[in-house]
Design a protein around this motif. Structure first.
Motif, PDB file in Angstrom:
ATOM      1  N   UNK A  17      39.459  44.839  43.217  1.00 42.59           N
ATOM      2  CA  UNK A  17      39.159  44.331  41.886  1.00 42.59           C
ATOM      3  C   UNK A  17      40.357  43.602  41.285  1.00 42.59           C
ATOM      4  N   UNK A  18      40.028  42.575  40.533  1.00 43.23           N
ATOM      5  CA  UNK A  18      40.975  41.822  39.685  1.00 43.23           C
ATOM      6  C   UNK A  18      41.425  42.759  38.570  1.00 43.23           C
ATOM      7  N   UNK A  19      42.718  42.821  38.273  1.00 45.17           N
ATOM      8  CA  UNK A  19      43.172  43.701  37.196  1.00 45.17           C
ATOM      9  C   UNK A  19      44.500  43.175  36.644  1.00 45.17           C
ATOM     10  N   UNK A  20      44.432  42.577  35.461  1.00 45.44           N
ATOM     11  CA  UNK A  20      45.656  42.033  34.851  1.00 45.44           C
ATOM     12  C   UNK A  20      46.688  43.128  34.635  1.00 45.44           C
ATOM     13  N   UNK A  21      46.215  44.351  34.380  1.00 44.83           N
ATOM     14  CA  UNK A  21      47.137  45.453  34.116  1.00 44.83           C
ATOM     15  C   UNK A  21      47.914  45.866  35.362  1.00 44.83           C
ATOM     16  N   UNK A  22      47.477  45.387  36.523  1.00 47.06           N
ATOM     17  CA  UNK A  22      48.208  45.699  37.753  1.00 47.06           C
ATOM     18  C   UNK A  22      48.871  44.460  38.346  1.00 47.06           C
ATOM     19  N   UNK A  54      33.751  48.767  36.752  1.00 49.38           N
ATOM     20  CA  UNK A  54      34.953  48.428  37.514  1.00 49.38           C
ATOM     21  C   UNK A  54      34.690  48.416  39.017  1.00 49.38           C
ATOM     22  N   UNK A  55      33.616  49.105  39.431  1.00 49.49           N
ATOM     23  CA  UNK A  55      33.345  49.217  40.872  1.00 49.49           C
ATOM     24  C   UNK A  55      32.642  47.960  41.349  1.00 49.49           C
ATOM     25  N   UNK A  56      33.443  47.042  41.903  1.00 53.87           N
ATOM     26  CA  UNK A  56      32.932  45.732  42.297  1.00 53.87           C
ATOM     27  C   UNK A  56      33.979  45.050  43.177  1.00 53.87           C
ATOM     28  N   UNK A  57      33.523  44.090  43.951  1.00 52.12           N
ATOM     29  CA  UNK A  57      34.455  43.234  44.689  1.00 52.12           C
ATOM     30  C   UNK A  57      34.614  41.941  43.914  1.00 52.12           C
ATOM     31  N   UNK A  58      35.852  41.559  43.654  1.00 52.66           N
ATOM     32  CA  UNK A  58      36.108  40.283  42.988  1.00 52.66           C
ATOM     33  C   UNK A  58      36.652  39.288  43.998  1.00 52.66           C
ATOM     34  N   UNK A  59      35.964  38.149  44.074  1.00 54.11           N
ATOM     35  CA  UNK A  59      36.436  37.066  44.940  1.00 54.11           C
ATOM     36  C   UNK A  59      37.248  36.137  44.045  1.00 54.11           C
ATOM     37  N   UNK A  60      38.539  35.974  44.359  1.00 55.18           N
ATOM     38  CA  UNK A  60      39.410  35.257  43.416  1.00 55.18           C
ATOM     39  C   UNK A  60      40.182  34.124  44.069  1.00 55.18           C
ATOM     40  N   UNK A  61      40.721  33.284  43.205  1.00 55.49           N
ATOM     41  CA  UNK A  61      41.562  32.171  43.653  1.00 55.49           C
ATOM     42  C   UNK A  61      42.650  31.965  42.611  1.00 55.49           C
TER      43      UNK A  61
END
Ligand SMILES: [Fe+2]
Lengths: 123, 774
Positions: B662-667, B707-714
């Motif tokens: 997961x995408x997480x700005x806090x991390x 929160x339980x999800x896969x985030x595909x990011x770029x």
């Protein structure tokens, strides 16, 4: 005065778990019906399980390893139900039934575990 | 005829074009094996959703009939002592002592703590534990054995000082056993009213007779087998701290001074292993420092675990670097193996024009299937990189999972995967014989977690066609072949380097390539691997992470033995075992192990996403998210109709699932990261990763927790660098579905095509203002 040493003490927790599990089984024995079994057969991994099936599956997957089963892939492509192997020992086949695919085999294990459950004396 | 079976390994996993590779084979039931070099194209034999298993036979001079033989493996940890002048061949009076923390005292088999003993001929002397779990000292004259046995059984996971004094003149022998547990160092505390002490004296009928060729060993004893020759048996399980041997009688008072923390008396001392000496800030080697008059060179076999809490650990310091003298414990496991040590069966030359990629020597005997077929896997790397694309083979993660037997041993596995295991012959065979060592998901027989894994042994799940039993689908290497098959299908010129290459060479190993692509589950990374990938991206490299639960554990490769990887599992994270308090630091480099997240380098900082959940059993498609239409990134989904991505796959029919990030700005996800697509609404078998949980509460499951999800990011980095992450293990296994032409494949092709081109990335032309629009 010191206690005599027992280097291999019995785990007292086992009796506590048995008390908990027998309570669960008494509930499960009441809700196992042909409809519930059919629900599992149609979708062993389905998202929206009925509450009785959900609770039954929780009980079954949390059983101690020596009460669990495996599916063994046979050279002919079929699946058979076996015990979980122990270190140094091969798995023991429980019967000679060939299951054509994993889903059928997983349902076969489900039925066998229900059979084990129904055979337990829970008062 | 014996059952026919064949297993093998190589001296390296990565080999360059033109280099030579050693292959080691053990075979039962045949003197010859049919060998064939094959390029591994696709590893998953699922023909319903994908292309099925594909290999390509490669002509090579080594193909054909190989003479093979039965080879033996020395299992277990022990210390060898070089004693060419035979100082420890004490034929008369002697004393020995050691602090011990036995982990399986009642093993049902004899265990040797230290001595010079020949099991075959019953010659020599040794201090050990008898099969019933009692301390024992014995001497043998080649005909008979005399024993002295403690009156109190040893309690597992409790520290003791044990010792013996043998007066050869009177043949009086005195056994010393005292508990030294404190508030911290043992399993039980000081309130358990056990009496650990035992002091026994008797008179032997004879003294020891020592043969010249028997070695002095710590944690094992010489044994012999007709076919195998000499080996080490009677292995000890547990910790040993500061053992010593003296050529004179030590009184009980003198032993008591050792118990009080003093060195054994120098007078008569023949050897004293200061197990806590020689530690550095950068770790501990395999030599154990012997500080007696002869400085005997002493070395661990099969990676005994060093820097463990010692008998005098008092809980204040949590690392061997802070107070080495409290961390003198060496932990021994009778079932450890980090090098099978077989004779080379064949050395093959890698042709200089052999295309880079995954290969194996396929070995067949008899029926040529099941355990009569072996694939000895290795990766060929370009001698001088010409490709712009590179597949980074996650060999550290292959090692971590090497020979795992979770389905058979781990109570936790069915609750996690939600289904009974589906097992195969090769697993059953290796589980029955347990000759080839364990994975970092295993426990040793004595219950300790396995912290070393090596490729110098057969790894039965690092082979094509293998299906992970607890999940019913390929995992790690055979799953990664779905990514490499896709690369092959697309016709990209691609080089292959391994984690151990990257660990050794750093950034230089990545520099030649425009784009580096990972495997499906690159979970184990060393600091050097992480640094190199971080610098690569910041300096303009493009990284594609096709997996889930990646960049997770802090590991290291042993500087003295490149084939061996170390990890300690601790604190938090989805983990198969927990290192004991005070044992959280990697002995091979001195840094803390556990999750990178707990060391300030959450995966989000490099790949934008990090572990959030695992659930196996089902997968879903991704759904496009609003960011994906932004014209800085809309090129990624070009040509894809509709909002769903990855409604296909070889792992449970979808590209999102198994283990997800997961995408997480806090991390530390870079703030300008775009979420191209996301899953969500997974089944309730998907649960929140433990490192996310501060307070536990009901409902941390797939259908209830967003929160339980896969985030595909770029995201883009300095110098036209960029990162694309799928955030899902199943993504890689979705690539071959629908004849390699599904939406997953289309999307990844857009990314790779763009990443391979020199110069600015698509979407770079838009203004800063537009980029900030969301
Ligand atoms: Fe993993």
């Amino acid at each position: 005065m010191t206690e005599p040493l027992d280097p291999n003490p019995v785990n007292g927790e086992l009796a506590v778990r048995e008390y908990f599990d027998s309570k669960t089984r008494r509930y499960l024995k009441r809700v196992i019906t042909p409809e519930l079994i059919e629900e599992h057969r149609c979708g062993p991994h389905a998202q929206h399980r009925s509450e009785p099936l959900g609770r039954l599956m929780f009980y079954l997957k949390n059983l101690p390893i020596d009460q669990q089963y495996a599916l063994r892939l046979m050279p002919n492509g079929a699946y058979r139900i076996t015990s979980i192997p122990k270190p140094g020992e091969p798995p023991v086949e429980v019967d000679g039934t060939d299951y054509p695919d994993p889903s059928a085999g997983l349902h076969g294990i489900f039925l066998r575990k229900i059979n084990d459950l129904m055979g337990r004396q829970d008062g | 005829m014996a059952e026919q079976k064949i297993f093998g390994y190589t001296d390296r996993l990565s080999v360059k074009q033109g280099d030579r590779l050693n292959i080691y084979v053990n075979c039962d039931g045949s003197d010859f094996a049919d060998a064939q070099l094959v390029r591994l194209i696709h590893g998953d034999n699922n023909t319903e959703a994908g292309p099925g298993y594909i290999e390509r036979e490669i002509p090579h001079p080594a193909n054909g009939n190989w003479p093979v033989k039965k080879q033996f493996t020395q299992l277990g940890n022990y210390l060898t002592v070089e004693d060419p002048d035979q100082h420890l061949k004490l034929d008369g009076t002697l004393s020995m002592g050691a602090f011990i923390w036995p982990s399986m005292p009642k093993r049902g088999a004899r265990q040797t703590i230290m001595g010079r003993w020949d099991t075959l001929t019953n010659e020599g002397f040794a201090l050990g534990i008898n099969p019933d779990g009692y301390l024992e000292f014995w001497v043998g004259d080649g005909k008979e054995v005399d024993y002295i046995t403690s009156e109190m059984p040893l309690i597992k996971h409790v520290w003791y000082l044990v010792g013996v004094s043998f007066d050869a003149m009177t043949r009086t022998v005195t056994l010393y056993q005292e508990g030294v547990l404190n508030r911290y160092n043992s399993l039980i505390g000081t309130t358990t009213p056990y009496d650990f002490a035992s002091h026994v004296r008797t008179r032997f009928r004879f003294s020891q007779h020592n043969r010249a060729d028997v070695p002095f060993l710590i944690a094992g004893a010489r044994d012999h087998h007709e076919l195998r020759g000499n080996f080490v048996g009677d292995l000890y399980a547990g910790k040993i701290d500061r053992p010593f041997i003296s050529e004179r009688i030590l009184t009980r008072e003198e032993m008591d001074t050792v118990k009080a923390g003093h060195k054994p008396p120098a007078d008569g001392l023949m050897a004293y292993w200061d197990t806590a000496a020689g530690y550095t800030d950068d770790g501990i080697g395999h030599d154990v420092v012997e500080t007696g008059p002869y400085r005997l060179k002493t070395r661990g076999v099969n990676h005994p675990v060093r820097g463990m809490t010692g008998w005098n650990w008092n809980g204040k310091n949590d690392c061997f670097r802070l107070a080495p003298h409290e961390f003198g414990g060496i932990e021994f496991h009778p079932d450890a193996v980090t090098d099978c040590g077989w004779a080379v069966t064949k050395t093959i030359e890698i042709p200089s024009d052999l295309k880079a990629g995954p290969y194996a020597i396929r070995l067949r005997v008899g029926p040529g299937c099941g355990i009569a077929e072996e694939y000895v896997v290795f990766f060929v790397r370009q001698a001088k990189p010409t490709a712009k694309l590179c597949f980074l083979v996650p060999t550290a993660s292959y090692l971590a999972y090497g020979n795992e037997t979770l389905a058979f041993d781990a109570q936790i596995v069915q609750p996690m995967t939600g289904q009974p295991p589906i097992i195969s012959d090769v697993e059953i065979e290796t589980y029955e014989h347990r000759e080839y060592g364990l994975s970092t998901y295993n426990h040793f027989e004595d219950g300790a977690g396995v912290c070393f894994s090596s490729w110098k042994r057969p790894i039965i799940n690092m082979r094509p066609k293998f299906r992970n039993s607890w999940m019913g689908a390929p995992w790690q290497f055979p799953a990664d072949l779905s990514v490499t098959a896709w690369i092959e299908h697309c016709g990209y010129d691609c080089d292959f380097i391994t984690d151990d290459d990257l660990h050794r060479e750093g950034l230089a190993a990545l520099k030649p390539y425009n784009c580096v692509i990972s495997g499906t589950h690159p979970e184990y990374v060393s600091e050097r691997m992480l640094d190199a990938q971080e610098d690569y991206v910041a300096q303009g490299g493009r990284l594609i992470y096709t997996g889930g639960n990646g960049y997770y554990w802090c590991v290291n490769f042993d500087p003295e033995e490149a084939a061996v990887m170390e990890v300690r599992k601790l604190d938090s994270g989805m983990r198969a075992w927990a290192a004991k308090p005070g044992e959280h630091y990697l002995q091979t480099c001195g840094t803390k192990s556990g999750l990178w997240r707990n060391r300030g380098r959450a995966p989000q900082k490099l790949v934008g996403v990090g572990m959030i959940s695992e659930g196996f059993e089902t997968c879903t498609p991704f759904r496009r998210m609003p960011d994906s239409w932004h014209r800085t990134v809309s090129w990624i989904t070009e040509g894809i109709e509709g909002e769903l991505i990855g409604d296909e796959g070889l792992a449970y029919g979808g590209a999102a699932g198994i283990e997800i990030d997961r995408y997480d700005l806090a991390l530390g996800t870079p703030p300008h990261t775009k979420i191209i697509a996301s899953s969500g609404g997974h089944t309730d078998n998907y649960v929140l990763a433990t490192e996310e949980i501060l307070y536990a509460y009901a409902g941390m499951v797939g259908s209830l927790d967003y929160r339980i999800r896969a985030d595909m990011i770029y995201y883009t980095s300095w110098n036209d660098g960029a990162v694309f992450s799928s955030g899902s293990i199943a993504f890689g296994q979705a690539l071959p579905a629908k004849g390699f032409e599904g939406t997953t494949s289309k999307l990844l092709r857009n990314v790779v095509d763009a990443f391979l081109k020199d110069g600015p990335l698509p979407g770079r032309q838009w203004t800063l203002e537009e980029k900030q629009w969301r």
